[in-house]
Design an enzyme around this catalytic site. Structure first.
Site, PDB file in Angstrom:
ATOM      1  N   ASP A   1      24.359  64.037  85.695  1.00  0.00           N
ATOM      2  CA  ASP A   1      24.399  64.703  84.242  1.00  0.00           C
ATOM      3  C   ASP A   1      25.295  63.692  83.405  1.00  0.00           C
ATOM      4  O   ASP A   1      24.760  62.757  82.761  1.00  0.00           O
ATOM      5  CB  ASP A   1      25.127  66.037  84.627  1.00  0.00           C
TER       6      ASP A   1
ATOM      7  N   LYS B   1      19.712  63.915  84.223  1.00  0.00           N
ATOM      8  CA  LYS B   1      19.837  64.622  83.046  1.00  0.00           C
ATOM      9  C   LYS B   1      20.453  63.833  81.825  1.00  0.00           C
ATOM     10  O   LYS B   1      21.493  63.688  81.380  1.00  0.00           O
ATOM     11  CB  LYS B   1      20.857  66.009  83.206  1.00  0.00           C
TER      12      LYS B   1
ATOM     13  N   PHE C   1      21.005  74.411  82.885  1.00  0.00           N
ATOM     14  CA  PHE C   1      21.499  74.565  84.100  1.00  0.00           C
ATOM     15  C   PHE C   1      20.361  74.972  85.318  1.00  0.00           C
ATOM     16  O   PHE C   1      19.649  75.988  84.999  1.00  0.00           O
ATOM     17  CB  PHE C   1      22.387  75.692  84.383  1.00  0.00           C
TER      18      PHE C   1
ATOM     19  N   ASP D   1      23.244  73.980  93.134  1.00  0.00           N
ATOM     20  CA  ASP D   1      23.711  75.170  93.531  1.00  0.00           C
ATOM     21  C   ASP D   1      24.320  75.906  92.269  1.00  0.00           C
ATOM     22  O   ASP D   1      24.521  75.133  91.315  1.00  0.00           O
ATOM     23  CB  ASP D   1      24.826  75.085  94.507  1.00  0.00           C
TER      24      ASP D   1
HETATM   25  P1  IMP Z   1      28.111  64.276  86.705  1.00  0.00           P
HETATM   26  O1  IMP Z   1      29.242  63.911  87.242  1.00  0.00           O
HETATM   27  O2  IMP Z   1      28.120  65.095  85.273  1.00  0.00           O
HETATM   28  O3  IMP Z   1      26.857  63.556  86.470  1.00  0.00           O
HETATM   29  O4  IMP Z   1      27.677  65.683  87.692  1.00  0.00           O
HETATM   30  C1  IMP Z   1      26.910  65.462  88.724  1.00  0.00           C
HETATM   31  C2  IMP Z   1      26.972  66.429  89.433  1.00  0.00           C
HETATM   32  O5  IMP Z   1      27.086  67.894  88.930  1.00  0.00           O
HETATM   33  C3  IMP Z   1      25.821  66.748  90.493  1.00  0.00           C
HETATM   34  O6  IMP Z   1      26.122  65.849  91.576  1.00  0.00           O
HETATM   35  C4  IMP Z   1      25.781  68.073  90.591  1.00  0.00           C
HETATM   36  O7  IMP Z   1      26.372  68.510  91.754  1.00  0.00           O
HETATM   37  C5  IMP Z   1      26.402  68.737  89.539  1.00  0.00           C
HETATM   38  N1  IMP Z   1      25.230  69.204  88.534  1.00  0.00           N
HETATM   39  C6  IMP Z   1      24.735  68.544  87.464  1.00  0.00           C
HETATM   40  N2  IMP Z   1      23.692  69.284  86.885  1.00  0.00           N
HETATM   41  C7  IMP Z   1      23.656  70.168  87.573  1.00  0.00           C
HETATM   42  C8  IMP Z   1      22.776  71.681  87.548  1.00  0.00           C
HETATM   43  O8  IMP Z   1      21.887  71.774  86.392  1.00  0.00           O
HETATM   44  N3  IMP Z   1      22.698  72.315  88.504  1.00  0.00           N
HETATM   45  C9  IMP Z   1      23.795  72.317  89.628  1.00  0.00           C
HETATM   46  N4  IMP Z   1      24.679  71.108  89.521  1.00  0.00           N
HETATM   47  C10 IMP Z   1      24.492  70.250  88.556  1.00  0.00           C
END
Ligand code: IMP
Ligand code: MG
Length: 195
Positions: A111, A139, A160, A167
């Site tokens: 994300d 994403k 989401f 989860d």
């Molecule tokens: P980042 O550090 O923002 O890239 O977040 C990554 C982590 O956030 C992933 O490993 C997921 O565990 C969680 N995550 C990101 N988007 C979603 C979503 O839409 N649903 C559930 N978990 C998410």
């Protein structure tokens, strides 16, 4: 198939996931076999718990010709809700040295990119020879740091999602598909009720 009541829409079906894991397995295998030969033909697949589990299980079964060891780390950034908050924290570290290892990070979804960036930098600091990233979902619209996945399965919308490892408060990881969660319903959901 009966949809889970907290799901608004199935985005990616179990069949599509299966096919994509096969394609990713082949692409990654080809890369390490032909373009970037690794020591003793063995890479270190490093899954980020807990979301990686369903994807990693399928994906590694499609690695052909290249050997892999598997390890896991726990990194947390969501702490429950539907938005990433704050700096990701390493809750469970690697049990082995990674000096000169070729590491493939395996993620469910990227994300903001903060989690992978922190882990990539950490592994490089610890002496890894290379660190590549494969994720089932990307994403891109959520990106806050400069990070590009080396391989990704599907582009994900900036909403989401739940299922296949993703989860909401530790639940719904078991769904066999990736779906858009019904966030309005989630807010007032009573988990005790059988629906
Ligand atoms: P980042 O550090 O923002 O890239 O977040 C990554 C982590 O956030 C992933 O490993 C997921 O565990 C969680 N995550 C990101 N988007 C979603 C979503 O839409 N649903 C559930 N978990 C998410
Ligand atoms: Mg994750």
């Amino acid at each position: 198939m009966k949809l889970h009541p907290l799901v608004k829409e199935v985005l990616i079906t179990a069949e599509e996931i299966e096919q994509k894991c096969l394609e990713l397995g082949q692409a990654v295998s080809n890369y390490y076999l032909n373009e970037y030969p690794v020591q003793e033909n063995t890479i270190l697949c490093l899954g980020l718990l807990k979301g990686c589990i369903p994807f990693m299980a399928k994906f590694i079964s499609y690695l052909v010709g290249v050997e892999c060891e598997t390890e896991y780390m726990v990194v947390s950034s969501y702490f429950g809700g539907v938005k990433s908050n704050g700096v990701p924290q390493i809750l469970l570290d690697l049990p082995i040295p990674v000096t000169n290892r070729d590491i493939l990070l395996v993620e469910d979804i990227i994300d903001s990119g903060k989690t992978i960036k922190i882990i990539k930098d950490y592994l490089t600091l610890k002496g890894a020879r290379s660190v590549k990233v494969v994720t089932l979902l990307d994403k891109k619209a959520g990106r806050e740091v400069d990070l590009i996945a080396d391989w990704y399965g599907f582009d994900a919308p900036h909403v989401f999602l739940v299922g296949f490892g993703l989860d909401y408060n530790e639940r719904l990881r078991n769904l066999p598909y990736v779906a858009v969660a019904d966030t309005e319903k989630l807010k007032k959901w009573h988990w005790g009720a059988k629906k």
